[in-house]
Enzyme design. Structure first.
Site, PDB file in Angstrom:
ATOM      1  N   THR A  12     -18.154  22.279  34.164  1.00 40.50           N
ATOM      2  CA  THR A  12     -18.446  22.581  32.763  1.00 40.50           C
ATOM      3  C   THR A  12     -19.726  23.091  32.471  1.00 40.50           C
ATOM      4  OG1 THR A  12     -19.087  20.394  32.643  1.00 40.50           O
ATOM      5  CG2 THR A  12     -16.721  20.775  32.076  1.00 40.50           C
ATOM      6  N   GLN A  16     -16.830  27.364  28.283  1.00 40.26           N
ATOM      7  CA  GLN A  16     -15.798  26.402  28.211  1.00 40.26           C
ATOM      8  C   GLN A  16     -14.553  26.831  27.039  1.00 40.26           C
ATOM      9  OE1 GLN A  16     -15.704  24.014  30.139  1.00 40.26           O
ATOM     10  NE2 GLN A  16     -16.265  22.503  28.890  1.00 40.26           N
ATOM     11  N   GLY A  20     -14.759  21.112  25.525  1.00 39.09           N
ATOM     12  CA  GLY A  20     -13.968  21.402  26.616  1.00 39.09           C
ATOM     13  C   GLY A  20     -12.497  21.718  26.439  1.00 39.09           C
ATOM     14  N   GLU A  21     -11.910  20.985  25.259  1.00 37.57           N
ATOM     15  CA  GLU A  21     -10.508  20.976  25.071  1.00 37.57           C
ATOM     16  C   GLU A  21     -10.074  21.861  24.015  1.00 37.57           C
ATOM     17  OE1 GLU A  21      -8.823  17.245  26.646  1.00 37.57           O
ATOM     18  OE2 GLU A  21     -10.872  16.736  26.260  1.00 37.57           O
TER      19      GLU A  21
HETATM   20 MO1  MOS Z   1      -9.385  15.870  29.642  1.00 33.95          MO
HETATM   21  S1  MOS Z   1      -7.291  15.944  29.387  1.00 33.95           S
HETATM   22  O1  MOS Z   1      -9.603  14.627  28.679  1.00 33.95           O
HETATM   23  O2  MOS Z   1      -9.951  15.449  31.267  1.00 33.95           O
END
Ligand code: MOS
Length: 699
Positions: A467, A599, A665-666
């Site tokens: 990351t 990211q 990240g998500e």
């Molecule tokens: Mo992420 S699914 O919280 O590594």
């Protein structure tokens, strides 16, 4: 010694670990070199249900370099353990029972990898097989209500009178959306070196949190945590699949058998398709009701998904539906089929990712049914406070993301009537969807240590899973200590360092950064306070940390975003091209403009892959995911997309945490597939509610 430095936070600094990665000098778990190393190769069940009757190793034992075999008959006892309560999938080789195809049933140890693998192939294994039950259907009579969703929230919610509001709404939607299973395939496969020496255990392991792995290993093998050291300096991706895995339990068992010698294990891609987790397939029943002017009155989101027999994992699929829109009547529910299948797990935006495909497709459909632009529809239904908790949002800039994105993307340039925009044999369309992800925080600690005035060691058991943590944490530390970046020497990825939370939940930067800021503040207070600015002989070390956000429970904290896509669908082949995508995000403070862009872009690429290609295909006769390799499990490549543009809003949120970051990240994966599916509808007039958007569904 006070020096003036310009703020590093926000700067697009290239990865400090980049040169080591591209020159191959960053050492990943499997690459540590030992002279007396041996290799372990796992053996997987070829039946999905039943028991192992006998494992005959007569032939395998004749191979040169064969060192040992561990099965349920001679495996050491493993205590119940798991990150979220005991997970029987981690308790490998504890019985003869087989609960899914691909489950570990033995491990072979040999002097070379080749011989370990060959010996595993030569085992003569007899089973007592039963027919598996591996088919997820919404009409199963044996669906169960989960104990809780994987992130801990309630399985069901209900406000108001949903049925009455649905049936009295002038505009109604009642549709089912489905997503297939998706399998984890981080660039670096799961790998471990285990060394059991003098009643202590050392693990070189690829994971998302050395302290979590230490906890699991110590508990499983009944060791005091301080006798388990986990080292994970470089990790090639995790995405939720590296929070504690059964393969390292097997590796530790092998190391216990071959005491003193390092034991190496790396999973193959094909093995990963059974034992490291995957995203459950989902069947999502959405019912929406709105006034003719687009005011949402009722939302019902009922989810059916699967788990395995050894452990209950319930994807929080409808969790985002609880806080996205301001309908007064709302219901969410999750039901599980317990099947003879591998255990699903966290995968990038667990819950939000499949759930927002369904919700944001349904919102598109309902907006069109009301005759309202889908952006205006979302803006009209944007809630003033969190509909779920009633709390104010710490900040909510979905509307700003939608407006900025519409402007930048040129949203208004084409009428919303479907199948009206054509170039030759290509049908063209644009789509939009909203995106969101909660702000998570994990308790973390850190130390600052200085022996010289121009050299600061920042010690924290954080993980860089690709990351950019090596870089962003150094930036945060430099600003907090008010020193140049070159004077910061970060140490991460080792349980000997101060405890810190997982690289998960998009919480790393905020959690670790807050601990570092606290340690730096205390360091400066000590140095310039009681020490009068002079470092003592032997240096100074000061520890800090943070348990939780100071405003936890007072605000609803979430990131938001708007996803835009343009697609071209070929009229004769159904082939989809995505010439451009745009994501606009409001995710709090952005620490590094370069790694942040990567990211977001990585998340959107996974969303593109989900939209166009990815699906794990279950053959219920065998309980097997049949396309268990990269030849048949297709992922998006550069050729699938033109430009992916990333923008963000400069969002100042003083409540989320001291760093001010919401996590990035998500969120990039959330809503992407819906934006593409909505664009495909605009292009073709065909509404695909079943991912992926394969050509057969468009002809
Ligand atoms: Mo992420 S699914 O919280 O590594």
């Amino acid at each position: 010694m006070i020096q003036v430095t310009k703020p590093l936070i926000g700067a697009p600094i290239s990865r400090l670990d980049g040169p080591r990665k591209v020159t191959g000098t960053a050492t990943y778990a499997f690459e540590y070199q030992f002279e007396d190393v041996v290799y372990a190769f796992p053996v997987q069940s070829t039946i999905a249900k039943g028991r192992v009757v006998a494992i005959d190793a007569t032939h395998a034992r004749t191979l040169p370099g064969f060192l040992g075999l561990i099965t349920h008959e001679n495996a050491p006892k493993v205590a119940p353990v798991g990150l979220l309560g005991p997970n029987n999938d981690l308790a490998v080789l504890q019985s003869d029972r087989v609960a899914y195809r691909g489950q570990f049933i033995a491990v072979v140890v040999a002097e070379t990898l080749e011989n370990a693998r060959r010996a595993a192939e030569l085992l003569d294994i007899r089973y007592e097989a039963l027919p598996p039950d591996a088919e997820l259907r919404a009409d199963r009579a044996d669906l169960v209500k989960p104990q809780a969703l994987a992130a801990g929230m309630a399985t069901d919610t209900e406000y108001g009178d949903v049925e009455a509001a649905l049936s009295s709404s002038p505009v109604q939607l009642d549709q089912t959306y489905t997503t297939p299973a998706y399998h984890h395939n981080a660039l670096e496969p799961h790998a471990t070196i285990a060394i059991w020496k003098d009643d202590s255990l050392t693990l070189y392991d690829s994971n998302q949190g050395p302290h979590a792995v230490q906890h699991i290993a110590a508990t499983a093998f009944n060791l005091p945590p301080e006798r388990v050291r986990v080292i994970s300096a470089f990790v090639g991706g995790g995405f939720g699949s590296k929070g504690g895995n059964s393969h390292f339990i097997l590796t530790i068992m092998a190391a216990q058998l071959i005491k003193g010698r390092p034991v190496k294990m790396a999973l193959t891609r094909q093995q990963m398709f059974a034992v490291v987790g995957y995203r459950t397939p989902t069947i999502q029943h959405l019912r929406l009701g709105a006034e003719q002017d687009g005011q949402l009155m009722a939302i019902s989101h009922e989810v059916v998904e699967q788990t395995g027999m050894l452990h209950e994992f319930a994807e929080p699929t409808a969790s985002a539906t609880r806080m996205m829109y301001a309908a007064p009547h709302r219901r969410t529910a999750h039901r599980l089929a317990r099947l003879d299948v591998p255990i699903p797990t966290f995968m990038r935006a667990p819950g939000e990712c499949p759930g927002m495909f369904a919700l944001e497709s349904a919102i598109d459909e309902l907006a069109l049914a009301c005759g309202i632009d889908p952006i205006e529809f979302r803006i009209k239904n944007d809630p003033a406070v969190d509909p779920e908790s009633g709390l104010p949002f710490s900040s909510r800039n979905l509307v700003a993301c939608l407006r900025q994105g519409a402007e930048a993307f040129g949203w208004q340039q084409h009428p919303r009537q479907p199948a009206t925009w054509r170039e030759g044999r290509w049908l063209i369309g644009t789509g939009v969807a909203a995106s969101t992800f909660p702000v998570v925080f994990f308790p973390s600690t850190a130390s600052i240590r200085a022996e010289r005035a121009d050299h600061y060691r920042v010690l924290i058991d954080a993980s860089d899973i690709g990351t950019g943590a090596w870089t962003v944490l150094a930036q945060i530390a430099a600003d907090a200590l008010e020193v140049p970046l070159e004077q910061i020497h970060l140490e991460i990825g080792d349980t000997n360092l101060p405890m810190a939370g997982l690289a998960g939940g998009s919480a790393g930067t905020a959690s670790w950064g807050s601990a570092i800021m606290d340690a730096a503040q205390k360091f400066r207070a000590t140095l310039y306070g009681e020490l009068g600015g002079r470092l003592p002989e032997g240096g100074l070390e000061v520890r800090g940390g943070l348990e939780r956000s100071p405003y936890a429970g007072q605000y609803a904290m979430h990131s938001f975003g708007a996803q835009f896509a343009e697609v071209r669908v070929h009229m004769d082949t159904g082939e989809i091209r995505v010439p451009r995508m745009l994501g606009v995000f409001a995710a709090g403070r952005i620490i590094n403009a370069k790694t942040a862009r990567s990211q977001f872009l990585g998340g959107m690429t996974m969303g593109l892959s989900m939209a166009l290609h990815e699906q794990s295909v279950m053959d219920p006769r065998f309980g097997e995911y049949v396309n268990h390799d990269f030849a048949e499990y297709h992922i998006a490549t550069n050729a699938d997309v033109g430009a992916i543009e990333i923008q963000w809003i400069d969002e100042v949120d003083p409540y989320v945490n001291p760093v001010g970051a919401k996590g990035i990240g998500e969120i990039g994966i959330v809503g992407t597939a819906a934006a593409i599916a909505n664009a495909v509808y605009h292009a073709t007039g065909i509404r695909v509610r079943d991912l992926p958007l394969s050509p057969d569904k468009l002809l």
